[in-house]
Design a protein around this motif. Structure first.
Motif, PDB file in Angstrom:
ATOM      1  N   LEU A  79     -34.968  25.664  -8.459  1.00  0.00           N
ATOM      2  CA  LEU A  79     -34.170  26.602  -9.247  1.00  0.00           C
ATOM      3  C   LEU A  79     -33.570  25.902 -10.462  1.00  0.00           C
ATOM      4  O   LEU A  79     -33.583  26.449 -11.575  1.00  0.00           O
ATOM      5  CB  LEU A  79     -33.068  27.207  -8.379  1.00  0.00           C
ATOM      6  N   ALA A  80     -33.054  24.693 -10.271  1.00  0.00           N
ATOM      7  CA  ALA A  80     -32.493  23.933 -11.392  1.00  0.00           C
ATOM      8  C   ALA A  80     -33.551  23.682 -12.460  1.00  0.00           C
ATOM      9  O   ALA A  80     -33.290  23.806 -13.663  1.00  0.00           O
ATOM     10  CB  ALA A  80     -31.919  22.606 -10.892  1.00  0.00           C
ATOM     11  N   ASP A  81     -34.759  23.333 -12.019  1.00  0.00           N
ATOM     12  CA  ASP A  81     -35.853  23.098 -12.956  1.00  0.00           C
ATOM     13  C   ASP A  81     -36.115  24.347 -13.802  1.00  0.00           C
ATOM     14  O   ASP A  81     -36.311  24.256 -15.019  1.00  0.00           O
ATOM     15  CB  ASP A  81     -37.112  22.700 -12.184  1.00  0.00           C
ATOM     16  N   GLU A  82     -36.125  25.526 -13.164  1.00  0.00           N
ATOM     17  CA  GLU A  82     -36.383  26.768 -13.893  1.00  0.00           C
ATOM     18  C   GLU A  82     -35.263  27.074 -14.892  1.00  0.00           C
ATOM     19  O   GLU A  82     -35.519  27.501 -16.021  1.00  0.00           O
ATOM     20  CB  GLU A  82     -36.544  27.931 -12.916  1.00  0.00           C
ATOM     21  N   VAL A  83     -34.017  26.877 -14.483  1.00  0.00           N
ATOM     22  CA  VAL A  83     -32.898  27.141 -15.400  1.00  0.00           C
ATOM     23  C   VAL A  83     -32.969  26.214 -16.608  1.00  0.00           C
ATOM     24  O   VAL A  83     -32.776  26.633 -17.752  1.00  0.00           O
ATOM     25  CB  VAL A  83     -31.554  26.982 -14.673  1.00  0.00           C
ATOM     26  N   ILE A  84     -33.266  24.949 -16.374  1.00  0.00           N
ATOM     27  CA  ILE A  84     -33.362  23.985 -17.469  1.00  0.00           C
ATOM     28  C   ILE A  84     -34.468  24.394 -18.438  1.00  0.00           C
ATOM     29  O   ILE A  84     -34.305  24.322 -19.665  1.00  0.00           O
ATOM     30  CB  ILE A  84     -33.589  22.567 -16.914  1.00  0.00           C
ATOM     31  N   ARG A  85     -35.598  24.850 -17.904  1.00  0.00           N
ATOM     32  CA  ARG A  85     -36.712  25.273 -18.759  1.00  0.00           C
ATOM     33  C   ARG A  85     -36.345  26.509 -19.584  1.00  0.00           C
ATOM     34  O   ARG A  85     -36.623  26.570 -20.783  1.00  0.00           O
ATOM     35  CB  ARG A  85     -37.944  25.563 -17.903  1.00  0.00           C
ATOM     36  N   LYS A  86     -35.739  27.499 -18.924  1.00  0.00           N
ATOM     37  CA  LYS A  86     -35.384  28.730 -19.639  1.00  0.00           C
ATOM     38  C   LYS A  86     -34.300  28.466 -20.681  1.00  0.00           C
ATOM     39  O   LYS A  86     -34.317  29.048 -21.767  1.00  0.00           O
ATOM     40  CB  LYS A  86     -34.916  29.798 -18.650  1.00  0.00           C
ATOM     41  N   ALA A  87     -33.368  27.596 -20.368  1.00  0.00           N
ATOM     42  CA  ALA A  87     -32.322  27.259 -21.335  1.00  0.00           C
ATOM     43  C   ALA A  87     -32.915  26.547 -22.548  1.00  0.00           C
ATOM     44  O   ALA A  87     -32.517  26.808 -23.694  1.00  0.00           O
ATOM     45  CB  ALA A  87     -31.266  26.384 -20.670  1.00  0.00           C
ATOM     46  N   ALA A  88     -33.874  25.660 -22.304  1.00  0.00           N
ATOM     47  CA  ALA A  88     -34.498  24.935 -23.412  1.00  0.00           C
ATOM     48  C   ALA A  88     -35.204  25.886 -24.369  1.00  0.00           C
ATOM     49  O   ALA A  88     -35.245  25.633 -25.586  1.00  0.00           O
ATOM     50  CB  ALA A  88     -35.479  23.902 -22.869  1.00  0.00           C
ATOM     51  N   GLU A  89     -35.752  26.981 -23.848  1.00  0.00           N
ATOM     52  CA  GLU A  89     -36.452  27.941 -24.705  1.00  0.00           C
ATOM     53  C   GLU A  89     -35.522  28.598 -25.726  1.00  0.00           C
ATOM     54  O   GLU A  89     -35.990  29.081 -26.762  1.00  0.00           O
ATOM     55  CB  GLU A  89     -37.112  29.020 -23.838  1.00  0.00           C
ATOM     56  N   VAL A  90     -34.226  28.637 -25.428  1.00  0.00           N
ATOM     57  CA  VAL A  90     -33.272  29.229 -26.376  1.00  0.00           C
ATOM     58  C   VAL A  90     -32.357  28.163 -26.978  1.00  0.00           C
ATOM     59  O   VAL A  90     -31.283  28.468 -27.500  1.00  0.00           O
ATOM     60  CB  VAL A  90     -32.431  30.334 -25.693  1.00  0.00           C
ATOM     61  N   GLY A  91     -32.781  26.904 -26.901  1.00  0.00           N
ATOM     62  CA  GLY A  91     -32.064  25.832 -27.575  1.00  0.00           C
ATOM     63  C   GLY A  91     -30.832  25.325 -26.867  1.00  0.00           C
ATOM     64  O   GLY A  91     -29.967  24.710 -27.489  1.00  0.00           O
ATOM     65  N   LEU A  92     -30.731  25.539 -25.557  1.00  0.00           N
ATOM     66  CA  LEU A  92     -29.578  25.073 -24.795  1.00  0.00           C
ATOM     67  C   LEU A  92     -29.972  23.942 -23.860  1.00  0.00           C
ATOM     68  O   LEU A  92     -31.089  23.906 -23.354  1.00  0.00           O
ATOM     69  CB  LEU A  92     -28.981  26.218 -23.971  1.00  0.00           C
ATOM     70  N   LYS A  93     -29.048  23.026 -23.645  1.00  0.00           N
ATOM     71  CA  LYS A  93     -29.234  21.978 -22.661  1.00  0.00           C
ATOM     72  C   LYS A  93     -28.286  22.226 -21.494  1.00  0.00           C
ATOM     73  O   LYS A  93     -27.284  22.928 -21.630  1.00  0.00           O
ATOM     74  CB  LYS A  93     -28.999  20.604 -23.280  1.00  0.00           C
ATOM     75  N   VAL A  94     -28.612  21.637 -20.342  1.00  0.00           N
ATOM     76  CA  VAL A  94     -27.923  21.973 -19.102  1.00  0.00           C
ATOM     77  C   VAL A  94     -27.293  20.723 -18.481  1.00  0.00           C
ATOM     78  O   VAL A  94     -27.943  19.683 -18.371  1.00  0.00           O
ATOM     79  CB  VAL A  94     -28.895  22.616 -18.090  1.00  0.00           C
ATOM     80  N   ILE A  95     -26.039  20.853 -18.076  1.00  0.00           N
ATOM     81  CA  ILE A  95     -25.367  19.841 -17.264  1.00  0.00           C
ATOM     82  C   ILE A  95     -25.310  20.376 -15.839  1.00  0.00           C
ATOM     83  O   ILE A  95     -24.782  21.457 -15.594  1.00  0.00           O
ATOM     84  CB  ILE A  95     -23.938  19.559 -17.775  1.00  0.00           C
TER      85      ILE A  95
END
Length: 353
Positions: A79-95
Motif C-alpha cells: 500500500l505504501a508503494d502505491e501511495v508513493i507512486r500515485k503521489a509522485a505522479e502529481v509532484g508530491l513526495k511522501v514521508i
C-alpha cells in the motif's frame, strides 16, 4: 556551500525558473531534453531542495505524510508503494510514519514529528474506530484509509471488509465446506479489519443456517505466518475437525497453508484455504492462494486525489467542509467530506476447489 537553483541553472544552460519548474513539477510542458539537462545538473552538483525555504515562499513543502501500522506486513508495504507512486505522479513526495494501534488517535500523533513539514496526511489506523480529525492543525487536510466508514467529519476511502469476508464464506460454503476456521477472528472487536471480517463470517453462517462453533473462532496475536501456523497446530492438538480455513489476511492464511502441508493434509482436497488482501506472495505459494483482492492502486489513487483537491481548494481560499468561508473566497469549493467505498473481489486459485 550547498548547490543552489542558480548553480543548477548555470550548469544546465537554462533559467532559474525552468529549474524551479522541474524541481517542483509545476509545469508539465517542459521538453524531455530540457528536463534531462536539469536533472543531470542536479545530480552532478548534488542539489537538494530546501524544504524549509520553499515553505516560507509558498506555504507548501510538496511533502505529504503517510501513517501506516505494521509496515513489516506485505499488505501495508505494498500500500505504501502505491501511495508513493500515485503521489509522485502529481509532484508530491511522501514521508512514511509507522503508528501503533489505539482506540482514539490524534492526527498529530499519526504523522509524528513531521506534522510541520508536510502539507497534509493520509492515515491508515488499525484496530480502532475513531480518528480525531479535529486534532489536526487548521487547514491541514487528512484522508483516512479505513476498514469501514467512520465519523462524517473526515475525508475517507474505505474497503468493504465485511462484504469481502462474505464473498470468502459464500465461496467456501458453495464448495461444500461447513466447518470453517475463522483465523484471526475476534468476537469482542466491533470495528477495524478484525471486527468487520468477523461480522462477515458470522452473518454468512447465519444466512446458511450453520451453527457457530466457538472452537473454530481463533483470535491471534498479530496477523503473521507464525500465528497462522500456530493455530493449525493448536487445532490438531485439540482434535478440532475442520474442512476449510479463512485467514483474515493472506499472511495468516499462508502460515496455515504451510503447516497443513507439513502435517500431511492435502490442500484443497482435505482442507480448503482462503486469505484476504491478495498480496504478491499469494499467487506464488504452492498451491497458489485463493483470496479477496484489495485494489491498493485504486485506494492510493483515490486518497491522493482527495488530498490534492483539498490542498488546491485551500490555495484558492475555499473552505473545508464544516468551516466558514474565508474572507474573499468564492462560492465554489468542497462542500462535503468525501467517503468512498472500494469494493472487494474474489481471486480464485488452487487452494480452493
Amino acid at each position: 556551500m550547498p548547490a543552489t537553483m542558480r548553480d543548477v541553472a548555470k550548469l544546465a544552460g537554462v533559467s532559474v525558473k525552468t529549474v524551479s519548474n522541474v524541481v517542483n513539477n509545476t509545469y508539465p510542458y517542459i521538453r524531455p531534453q530540457t528536463r534531462a539537462q536539469v536533472e543531470d545538473a542536479m545530480a552532478e552538483l548534488g542539489y537538494r531542495l530546501n524544504v524549509t525555504a520553499r515553505k516560507l515562499r509558498t506555504n507548501r513543502t510538496g511533502l505529504i505524510g503517510l501513517a501506516l501500522p505494521e509496515l513489516r506486513l506485505p499488505y501495508f508495504a505494498e500500500l505504501a508503494d502505491e501511495v508513493i507512486r500515485k503521489a509522485a505522479e502529481v509532484g508530491l513526495k511522501v514521508i512514511v510514519e509507522q503508528v501503533e494501534p489505539a482506540e482514539h488517535v490524534a492526527v498529530e500523533s499519526l504523522v509524528g514529528s513531521h506534522t510541520h513539514l508536510v502539507d497534509g496526511a493520509i492515515v491508515a489506523p488499525v484496530g480502532h474506530g475513531d480518528v480525531l480529525s479535529q486534532s489536526a492543525p487548521p487547514d491541514f487536510p487528512v484522508v483516512v484509509l479505513g476498514d469501514h466508514k467512520i465519523s462524517d467529519d473526515v475525508d475517507q476511502v474505505f474497503l468493504a471488509n465485511a462484504r469481502g469476508a462474505e464473498l470468502v464464506m459464500e465461496h467456501l460454503i458453495s464448495r461444500g465446506a461447513h466447518r470453517i476456521v475463522a483465523l484471526g477472528a475476534g468476537r469482542g472487536e466491533a470495528v477495524g479489519s478484525e471486527g468487520e471480517r468477523t461480522r462477515g463470517y458470522l452473518d454468512t453462517l447465519a444466512r446458511h443456517g450453520i451453527t457457530v462453533d466457538e472452537a473454530l473462532m481463533r483470535p491471534t496475536v498479530g496477523w503473521s505466518k507464525a500465528a497462522g501456523a500456530a493455530v493449525i497446530r493448536d487445532l490438531a492438538a485439540e482434535g478440532v475437525a475442520f474442512d476449510a480455513v479463512f485467514g483474515f489476511n493472506d499472511t495468516l492464511a499462508l502460515g496455515a497453508l504451510t503447516e497443513l502441508l507439513r502435517s500431511g493434509r492435502r490442500v484443497p482436497e482435505d482442507v480448503q484455504v482462503m486469505g484476504f488482501d491478495d498480496i504478491e506472495d499469494a499467487q506464488y505459494s504452492v498451491p497458489a492462494l485463493s483470496t479477496v483482492a484489495v485494489d491498493r492502486s485504486q485506494l492510493a489513487e483515490l486518497a491522493v486525489g482527495i488530498l490534492v483537491r483539498r490542498l488546491r481548494a485551500a490555495t484558492d481560499g475555499d473552505p473545508r467542509p464544516g468551516q466558514a468561508p474565508h474572507p474573499g473566497a468564492g462560492e465554489a469549493g468542497p462542500t462535503a467530506w468525501d467517503a468512498i467505498e472500494v469494493p472487494p473481489r474474489l481471486m480464485l486459485r488452487d487452494s480452493t476447489r
